[in-house]
Design an enzyme around this catalytic site. Structure first.
Site, mmCIF file in Angstrom:
data_model
loop_
_atom_site.group_PDB
_atom_site.id
_atom_site.type_symbol
_atom_site.label_atom_id
_atom_site.label_comp_id
_atom_site.label_asym_id
_atom_site.label_seq_id
_atom_site.Cartn_x
_atom_site.Cartn_y
_atom_site.Cartn_z
ATOM 1 N N THR A 26 0.835 -1.201 0.000
ATOM 2 C CA THR A 26 0.000 0.000 0.000
ATOM 3 C C THR A 26 0.862 1.240 0.000
ATOM 4 O OG1 THR A 26 -2.061 0.865 0.944
ATOM 5 C CG2 THR A 26 -0.292 0.395 2.499
ATOM 6 N N CYS A 66 -2.819 8.834 5.520
ATOM 7 C CA CYS A 66 -3.570 7.661 5.988
ATOM 8 C C CYS A 66 -2.714 6.796 6.903
ATOM 9 C CB CYS A 66 -3.988 6.791 4.797
ATOM 10 S SG CYS A 66 -5.349 7.459 3.866
ATOM 11 N N HIS A 83 -6.155 0.050 5.687
ATOM 12 C CA HIS A 83 -5.642 1.331 5.189
ATOM 13 C C HIS A 83 -6.804 2.306 5.322
ATOM 14 C CE1 HIS A 83 -3.699 3.669 1.566
ATOM 15 N NE2 HIS A 83 -4.327 4.491 2.404
#
Lengths: 125, 185
Positions: free
Chosen positions: B31, B36, B53
């Site tokens: 990711t 985030c 996430h």
């Protein structure tokens, strides 16, 4: 009318969130972190309603619903499943096990209270 | 197979904002994080793991407790999915990544990334999951590769992109919807 409600969820934070939502309606809330503790709690303090998660260690929530429905006293009380599981197949498994309703997380506190009021309402004989 | 041979490549999964993935079979979950947060959970006995996430929603549509509610949901999904693939939450250990200052929005209480980091710290502490590693804050986005079987995570800091910032800003202002209620007959 205030009721005794048993919340079964392995997450302490989730239990607290559900407790906060229901205590706003003056319900008496009892917590259990797994199915074994829930069955013990039911023996000690019979609830008017059970709200259970599905994915928990050792015994899942669907198995707990089935176990509760095999008991004479809990056979007819409302049991709500409150879970992240949103699929129809799981919902139908819950229904077949004897759940009264299926609530998908994240939950809206007002909607949870409204659902609780609905399932606690006495039904015409 | 000789020692020099490369093992058969594991599967790979790419995770985006709002995503959760856990696997029984060994996979690498990848990711890209700006502001985030990604939490990796690993069960070192069952050799399974998962990652989420997410970002707490922020702004007019997300009150303080509402925002936390959706963060709890992101964590709850990760725990549930990792248990479904054979993990036992009593053995889970966690790694936390992200929360960089790439969005450039600040609130009265502090920066948005800092709120995300603090939320996760409190959540993991309350639920009793040991945190083995954190790499949070700073100003650069991170590429994270998480190996679900070993629990190893590799982090690389990368240059920010306008696309990433836009995606995260959009996500931050769009709280996820509440779940459905079904009453059976």
């Amino acid at each position: 009318m205030p009721a005794t409600i048993l919340i079964v969820d392995d997450s302490k934070i989730l239990r607290t969130m559900v407790r906060d939502a229901l205590e706003a309606d003056q319900h008496r809330v009892v917590e259990a972190a797994d199915a074994g503790a829930a069955l013990h709690s039911v023996d000690m303090m019979p609830p008017d309603l059970v709200i259970t998660d599905v994915n928990m260690p050792d015994t899942d929530g669907i198995t707990l619903v089935r176990a509760l429905r095999e008991r004479p006293r809990e056979r007819f009380i409302p049991i709500l499943v409150l879970t992240t599981e949103a699929g129809d197949e799981m919902k139908q498994r819950g229904r077949a096990a004897g759940a009264t309703g299926w609530l998908v997380k994240p939950f809206d506190p007002a909607r949870l209270r409204e659902t609780v009021r609905r399932v606690l309402k006495p039904r015409p004989a | 197979m000789t020692p020099a041979q490369t093992p058969v490549a594991e599967g790979e999964v790419t995770l985006y904002i709002g995503g959760v993935h856990a696997s029984r079979a060994p996979v690498v979950i990848k990711t890209l994080l700006g502001s985030c947060i990604a939490v990796c959970l690993h069960d070192p006995v069952a050799h399974v793991g998962g990652m989420n996430h997410f970002m707490l929603p922020y702004g007019a549509d997300a009150q303080a407790d509402g925002a936390a509610r959706f963060g709890v949901h992101a964590m709850d999904r990760l725990i549930g999915e990792t248990m479904k693939v054979g993990g036992d939450r009593r053995r889970f250990v966690a790694k936390v990544f992200g929360g960089a200052h790439v969005i450039g929005i600040r609130s009265a209480q502090g920066s948005v990334p800092a709120q995300n980091i603090e939320f996760v710290r409190q959540f993991l502490e309350t639920e009793g999951f040991p945190v083995l590693n954190t790499d949070v804050g700073g100003e650069q986005p991170r590429h994270v590769h998480f190996h679900t079987d070993s629990g190893r995570a590799f982090v690389k800091r990368v240059a920010g992109s306008a696309q990433l910032v836009q995606r995260e800003q959009r996500s931050m202002r769009t709280p996820p919807a509440y779940g459905d209620v079904t009453l059976f007959d």
